[in-house]
Motif scaffolding. Structure first.
Motif, PDB file in Angstrom:
ATOM      1  N   ASP A  94      78.413  44.646   8.810  1.00  0.00           N
ATOM      2  CA  ASP A  94      77.025  44.409   9.210  1.00  0.00           C
ATOM      3  C   ASP A  94      76.695  45.099  10.532  1.00  0.00           C
ATOM      4  O   ASP A  94      75.591  45.613  10.713  1.00  0.00           O
ATOM      5  N   LYS A  97      76.025  48.602   9.884  1.00  0.00           N
ATOM      6  CA  LYS A  97      74.698  48.765   9.285  1.00  0.00           C
ATOM      7  C   LYS A  97      73.613  48.700  10.345  1.00  0.00           C
ATOM      8  O   LYS A  97      72.646  49.484  10.327  1.00  0.00           O
ATOM      9  N   GLY A 338      71.731  43.176   0.350  1.00  0.00           N
ATOM     10  CA  GLY A 338      72.005  44.350   1.153  1.00  0.00           C
ATOM     11  C   GLY A 338      71.043  45.502   0.973  1.00  0.00           C
ATOM     12  O   GLY A 338      71.110  46.490   1.722  1.00  0.00           O
TER      13      GLY A 338
END
Length: 512
Positions: A94, A97, A338
């Protein structure tokens, strides 16, 4: 945090504007989502704390006020569950990301109830250390928020001891930028005020180079910030954290009001966003575009979307009121699986220092359902559909058929510009329209509102001619009246027994 976002979601909730009208064959083609048109506006690089410098209060504060911050919990473990079910591998993915999106800072919330109070347990302080290490490996610094879900104000000494134990390891750690002592502080609670007045000096003693702040919820706003500053005159903060969940159409006026409340101290927007449980993904896109643009105009350089992810069912601890509010599950830039929502492109471009333009507002009605920020007004009297049976350009237009009216008001679809409104500006709006068997009133209009959402009046175009007509350009040129802080463009159709199509809309500020 919770009450602000819940109430804002209720205020801003609206139904999806445009349904797709398909040919009888049912054929369909791939359709684009709104594209974010961007213009460079200079060097977007934030202030960073270089490895070669000594960490100081000043250097940290400079980094705080320019940070590209994202609020974070994992999609499957919100709030305290992030710590009780700590998943280092998921967090690392994460953080990668978030960094790829353009973030350079992540805000996380540390819960005394989870960590152990008044002495934090070693396994939990190790989880915090691991999180900071993971974030740092992805180029992200960390903002820490303490004492959420907290009402133990009678134990200021225990609170100070707990905060010192959590924070002291990071006193000179450049990966940790600041500390928010209490999330959405209630300055009208005497017990909370007495508690924080004792907590601030204790934390300053432990971490003297760490900027300290408090936040207010979206309902308290500027008045809440002003109360905090006045209350803490003897134990002042370093900056103020404003959570903005209000009407994005008047974001500039609201942000400037917050700045004035604490001037000359700086503010950041520590949370902002719109839930796609109560609004469309297109509305979320427009909300964030307006907020980032208004903040930039106001000189606020740090705007933190709430939050990176939507939350899966069961991800929010069931013992919290948050878990019972559907809107809380859908504020993310990314869905729980996602995949990216349209707002991702807005945030990416804003953090890259690019100017956002009105092209993202689906002004030609080509966006797929759910991705358009257009909203209905007086839908019971007539609704627009996204139609394929006529268009001036592209494949779609907005069509009204068989509309009524409510008194003097006409049903419409509406949007608002990305750029903020100031009194005295000249605005231009246009749309192309055609009709078949047209009756009644069919026109476009600019409607003006003040900071309190009071209607100030409108300016209208000529009307679509009765009967049948080919594509005709409708225009409005008007000066924003005194007190105006927002404008809505309405495409209207009322008392219309026939059909009218609108396409190729334009909206711009032509100066003052």
């Amino acid at each position: 945090m919770t009450s602000a976002r819940t109430r804002a979601a209720a205020i801003l909730a609206s139904t999806l504007l445009l349904a797709v009208t398909l040919p009888a064959s049912g054929s369909s083609a791939a359709e684009p989502t709104p594209q974010v048109s961007v213009l460079p506006v200079g060097d977007p690089k934030p202030v960073t704390i270089g490895a070669e410098t000594t960490v100081t209060l000043k250097s940290r504060l400079a980094a705080v006020t320019t940070a590209r911050t994202i609020n974070y919990y994992p999609s499957n473990a919100g709030w305290s569950a992030m710590w009780t079910g700590f998943d280092a591998a998921r967090i690392e993915a994460d953080m990668a990301k978030a960094a790829a999106l353009g973030a350079d800072n992540v805000r996380i919330i540390v819960f005394p109830q989870s960590f152990g109070f008044p002495k934090p347990r070693a396994e939990y302080t190790e989880r915090l250390r691991k999180f900071i290490s993971i974030a740092g490996s992805q180029g992200l610094s960390v903002k820490l928020t303490l004492f959420d879900w907290w009402s133990g104000y009678s134990d200021a000494a225990g609170s100070a001891a707990w905060a010192k134990a959590v924070l002291t390891p990071y006193a000179d750690d450049r990966r940790v930028l600041s500390v928010e002592l209490k999330n959405e502080f209630v300055s009208t609670d005497p017990a909370a005020v007495a508690w924080v007045q004792r907590l601030i000096p204790a934390v300053r003693e432990a971490v003297p180079q760490m900027p300290l702040t408090l936040s207010v919820d979206g309902q308290s706003g500027a008045a809440g910030l002003a109360r905090i500053k006045a209350t803490l005159a003897d134990t002042p903060l370093d900056y103020y954290d404003y959570h903005f969940y209000g009407n994005s159409e008047r974001a500039l006026a609201e942000i400037q009001r917050a700045q004035a409340a604490v001037s000359p101290d700086p503010i950041v927007i520590g949370e902002t966003g719109l839930s796609t449980a109560t609004s469309s993904e297109g509305e979320q896109l427009a909300f964030l575009a307006r907020t980032f643009t208004a903040a930039a105009e106001a000189g606020v350089r740090s705007v933190a979307p709430w939050t990176l992810y939507d939350f899966a069912d069961g991800a929010i601890p069931s013992n919290s009121q948050v878990s019972k509010v559907p809107a809380q599950y859908r504020f993310g830039l990314f869905r729980a699986d996602g995949t990216a929502k349209p707002a991702v492109n807005v945030v990416r471009n804003a953090w890259a220092g690019n100017r956002l333009t009105n092209n993202l507002l689906d002004l030609d009605f080509e966006a797929s359902p759910g991705s358009s920020p257009w909203r209905p007004y007086l839908a019971d009297e007539g609704t627009a559909v996204r139609a394929r049976d006529a268009s001036r350009s592209g494949g779609f237009s907005a069509r009204f058929s068989g509309t009524a009216r409510a008194g003097s008001s006409l049903p419409s679809v509406r949007t608002s510009p990305v750029d903020p409104v100031r009194a005295g500006q000249t605005w231009h709006a246009e749309a192309w329209a055609r009709g078949v068997n047209v009756t009644g009133s069919n026109e476009i209009a600019l409607s003006w509102f003040d900071i309190n959402d009071r209607w100030l009046g409108q300016n209208t175009s000529k009307r679509v001619v009765k009967g049948d007509s080919d594509w005709t350009r409708l225009t409005v040129d008007a000066v924003a009246p005194s007190g105006a802080t927002s404008v809505q463009l309405h495409l209207k159709s009322g008392d219309n027994k026939g059909s009218v199509w609108f396409d190729d809309v334009a909206l711009s500020n032509t100066g003052s």
